[in-house]
Write an enzyme that holds these catalytic residues in place. Structure first.
Site, PDB file in Angstrom:
ATOM      1  N   LYS A  90      -3.255  30.553 -45.853  1.00 51.17           N
ATOM      2  CA  LYS A  90      -1.935  30.699 -45.177  1.00 51.17           C
ATOM      3  C   LYS A  90      -0.661  30.888 -46.339  1.00 51.17           C
ATOM      4  CE  LYS A  90      -3.139  28.730 -41.116  1.00 51.17           C
ATOM      5  NZ  LYS A  90      -3.726  29.937 -40.249  1.00 51.17           N
ATOM      6  N   LYS A 120     -15.949  40.463 -34.694  1.00 49.64           N
ATOM      7  CA  LYS A 120     -14.430  41.558 -35.218  1.00 49.64           C
ATOM      8  C   LYS A 120     -15.418  42.516 -35.462  1.00 49.64           C
ATOM      9  CE  LYS A 120     -11.407  38.550 -37.247  1.00 49.64           C
ATOM     10  NZ  LYS A 120      -9.941  38.693 -36.468  1.00 49.64           N
ATOM     11  N   HIS A 158     -15.044  31.010 -40.687  1.00 52.03           N
ATOM     12  CA  HIS A 158     -14.892  31.853 -40.786  1.00 52.03           C
ATOM     13  C   HIS A 158     -15.390  32.863 -42.315  1.00 52.03           C
ATOM     14  CE1 HIS A 158     -12.809  31.782 -37.230  1.00 52.03           C
ATOM     15  NE2 HIS A 158     -11.916  31.629 -37.670  1.00 52.03           N
ATOM     16  N   LYS A 174     -14.235  26.756 -32.206  1.00 54.09           N
ATOM     17  CA  LYS A 174     -14.576  25.981 -33.283  1.00 54.09           C
ATOM     18  C   LYS A 174     -13.454  25.055 -33.087  1.00 54.09           C
ATOM     19  CE  LYS A 174     -12.433  28.157 -36.832  1.00 54.09           C
ATOM     20  NZ  LYS A 174     -10.494  27.657 -36.465  1.00 54.09           N
ATOM     21  N   ASP A 223     -17.246  32.090 -33.029  1.00 53.91           N
ATOM     22  CA  ASP A 223     -16.158  31.817 -34.479  1.00 53.91           C
ATOM     23  C   ASP A 223     -16.416  33.269 -34.099  1.00 53.91           C
ATOM     24  OD1 ASP A 223     -16.366  32.930 -36.826  1.00 53.91           O
ATOM     25  OD2 ASP A 223     -16.844  30.843 -37.690  1.00 53.91           O
ATOM     26  N   HIS A 224     -15.031  33.725 -33.806  1.00 56.41           N
ATOM     27  CA  HIS A 224     -14.278  35.422 -33.535  1.00 56.41           C
ATOM     28  C   HIS A 224     -14.566  36.567 -34.716  1.00 56.41           C
ATOM     29  CE1 HIS A 224     -10.335  33.654 -35.041  1.00 56.41           C
ATOM     30  NE2 HIS A 224     -10.695  34.969 -34.430  1.00 56.41           N
ATOM     31  N   ARG A 239      -5.759  19.465 -17.425  1.00 54.73           N
ATOM     32  CA  ARG A 239      -5.508  17.841 -16.843  1.00 54.73           C
ATOM     33  C   ARG A 239      -3.320  18.008 -16.241  1.00 54.73           C
ATOM     34  NH1 ARG A 239      -6.687  14.513 -21.645  1.00 54.73           N
ATOM     35  NH2 ARG A 239      -7.175  16.363 -22.788  1.00 54.73           N
TER      36      ARG A 239
HETATM   37  C1  BG6 Z   1      -8.531  30.581 -36.520  1.00 54.60           C
HETATM   38  C2  BG6 Z   1      -7.615  29.579 -37.569  1.00 54.60           C
HETATM   39  O1  BG6 Z   1      -9.959  30.182 -36.065  1.00 54.60           O
HETATM   40  O2  BG6 Z   1      -9.004  32.102 -36.560  1.00 54.60           O
HETATM   41  C3  BG6 Z   1      -6.520  29.689 -37.859  1.00 54.60           C
HETATM   42  O3  BG6 Z   1      -7.950  28.040 -36.726  1.00 54.60           O
HETATM   43  C4  BG6 Z   1      -6.165  31.592 -38.097  1.00 54.60           C
HETATM   44  O4  BG6 Z   1      -5.778  29.498 -38.304  1.00 54.60           O
HETATM   45  C5  BG6 Z   1      -7.145  32.142 -37.183  1.00 54.60           C
HETATM   46  O5  BG6 Z   1      -5.049  31.848 -37.897  1.00 54.60           O
HETATM   47  C6  BG6 Z   1      -7.522  33.475 -37.406  1.00 54.60           C
HETATM   48  O6  BG6 Z   1      -7.948  34.686 -36.797  1.00 54.60           O
HETATM   49  P1  BG6 Z   1      -7.802  36.642 -37.211  1.00 54.60           P
HETATM   50  O7  BG6 Z   1      -8.082  36.617 -35.716  1.00 54.60           O
HETATM   51  O8  BG6 Z   1      -6.095  36.593 -37.017  1.00 54.60           O
HETATM   52  O9  BG6 Z   1      -7.853  36.250 -38.323  1.00 54.60           O
END
Ligand code: BG6
Length: 494
Positions: free
Chosen positions: A346, A188, A246, A154, A183-184, A58
């Site tokens: 966190k 890894k 995750h 996500k 889902d990253h 936007r």
């Molecule tokens: C994200 C979360 O999906 O993953 C974040 O929204 C988190 O809150 C992050 O910090 C952590 O990812 P990584 O790859 O740094 O462990």
């Protein structure tokens, strides 16, 4: 590079077919921190034969401004001026609101000359529906002489109901094979290596079960706070932000049965069965199996930090959890009775993601007693940082006495392969370009995990139970200890 014996096997080369990538929400944080660097890295590694990247958002940006921004997003990456110039010349900007059809109608002109199209949804989740509808209703979900694929970031929904609704909507326009739910954590390197460890070696699988394993711990700890994402985090909390996706993916890969083969559907099918086998005892007795907590001020890396309620855009009376620990059981022949202890939070003392397999004691304890007695064997898989695997075992202390001390057998990626592990987003983007959905979540997986997590969220919403606290920079709330359920068990040191 190829002269280094440690890099053997690293030089396999494959490229993606020419394609145009539309990034919806290109002005946001994810593009800056992950997407643009990943695309640039793929470009530098020669993985992209021909690409055009179109930012769709936007804000009042122009092609030049997007290029300037992309240059700053990638400036720390080593590359020649010519490489930078060429990469930046692939970028264009399409300014439009997500709700207005006219932006979508202009997309074909931006995609001219490319049959393959990739849509990346990196907008706030509140705009997902508008974008999916916009694409679908203007005929842009169709495939004509090439592929059309959509990546959805996500959080995928905020509970079972909303996840189902989003799935229904996306599947009313796209076919499941076109949909990539990211889902990253699955991208890894070490998470993928877990499958290699289990199914590429003969020695682990025979002991990977209730006969030999006392319990399993999954830790996803972060030292960072919520930063500038207070607004989002208030409506998410650790359960939605980290557990449903995750942490459950890590659980699924740790506990799954060996797939019949390594085709995407075989692997995704086995992962799904793990989530479906979660024992409802955790939901029936939440006070026994579940702990949630929020950080108060403390010290992280020597610096004083604020408590969660003092963070920007956070309600000073917030009850959002920044830490979750739970004890889970799987109703399967392999795992019946084995606790899976999961924790994430966190503002803990450091960033570490680790899966640890705690083996049972030997059947006879000949070497107990005295100040040096044997410990349980622990296989620790470090997902990040210092990626690697360590097996803790007992060794005799040299000398005349028969005393033992735990020692570590260590494998580290850096030392064995002589190069850093690639970023998860790079791998995942390349997979979607090639059409490999193995490391993406399928509809049923997402819904199964929401089906388990939603009752816990509802319990918290309705319960009066006080929220536990923990000091920023510490190991989490002391209440998490009660989940261990056994004096001989301890949470792994962070
Ligand atoms: C994200 C979360 O999906 O993953 C974040 O929204 C988190 O809150 C992050 O910090 C952590 O990812 P990584 O790859 O740094 O462990």
């Amino acid at each position: 590079m190829t002269t280094n014996p440690l890099s053997r096997g690293l030089e396999l080369q494959e490229t993606a077919d020419p394609l145009v990538v539309f990034i919806f929400g290109v002005t946001g944080d994810l593009t800056r921190s992950k997407l643009m660097p990943a695309l640039f890295s793929l470009y530098l590694n020669g993985r992209l034969s021909r690409i055009r990247i179109v930012g769709f958002a936007r804000r009042d940006w122009s092609d030049d401004y997007l290029r300037e921004q992309a240059a700053s997003m990638t400036e720390s990456m080593p590359a020649s001026d010519e490489q930078r110039r060429r990469f930046l010349s692939t970028l264009t900007y399409l300014r439009s609101s997500f709700e207005d059809d006219s932006g979508y109608r202009r997309m074909p002109e931006y995609a001219e000359g490319f049959a393959n199209r990739l849509y990346y949804l990196s907008t706030p989740p509140s705009s997902y529906e508008a974008v999916i509808r916009g694409l679908g209703e203007t005929g842009l979900a169709e495939e004509q002489g090439g592929f059309t694929r959509i990546v959805i970031e996500k959080p995928f929904g905020s509970d079972l109901h909303s996840a189902r609704r989003l799935n229904d909507l996306v599947l009313s326009h796209f076919d499941e094979r076109q949909v990539y739910r990211i889902d990253h954590y699955l991208g890894k390197e070490t998470v993928q290596n877990l499958m290699m460890l289990r199914f590429g070696n003969g020695i682990f699988e025979p002991v990977w079960n209730r006969h030999f394993i006392d319990h399993v711990q999954i830790t996803v700890a972060e030292s960072s706070g919520v930063g500038t994402r207070g607004n989002y985090y208030e409506s998410a909390g650790a359960m939605r932000d980290m557990v449903q996706n995750h942490a459950f993916q890590l659980l699924a890969i740790t506990a799954m049965e060996p797939p019949n083969d390594i085709r995407p559907e075989s692997i995704r099918g086995e992962k799904l069965k793990v989530i479906q086998s979660l024992d409802a005892v955790t939901l029936r007795e939440p006070e026994e199996h579940l702990v949630r907590a929020q950080y108060v001020g403390g010290v992280v890396d020597g610096e004083p930090v604020r408590g969660y309620r003092e963070e920007d855009d956070v309600d000073p009376a917030s009850r959002t959890e920044t830490f979750v620990a739970m004890r889970l059981f799987l109703d399967t022949w392999r795992w019946a009775g084995v606790p899976f202890l999961l924790r994430t939070g966190k503002r803990l003392s450091r960033k570490i993601t680790e899966i640890s397999i705690h083996f049972k004691d030997p059947p006879l304890r000949h070497f107990t007693g005295g100040s040096h007695s044997v410990d349980r064997n622990v296989l620790a898989i470090r997902i990040q940082p210092e990626e690697g695997i360590t097996l803790k075992m007992n060794a005799k202390i040299p000398g005349y006495a028969t005393a033992a001390r735990p020692v570590n057998m260590d494998f580290s990626y850096g030392a064995s392969f002589g190069r850093a592990v690639p970023e998860a987003y790079e791998r995942l983007l390349f997979d979607v370009m090639k059409g490999d959905p193995t490391l993406y979540a399928r509809r049923d997986e997402i819904e199964a995990s929401w089906a388990f997590v939603t009752p816990m969220l509802e319990y918290w919403r309705d319960s009066r139970e006080p929220l536990c606290e923990y000091e920023a920079g510490g190991a989490g709330p002391s209440q998490a200890r009660r989940l261990l359920g056994h004096d001989a068990r301890r949470w792994r040191k962070l």
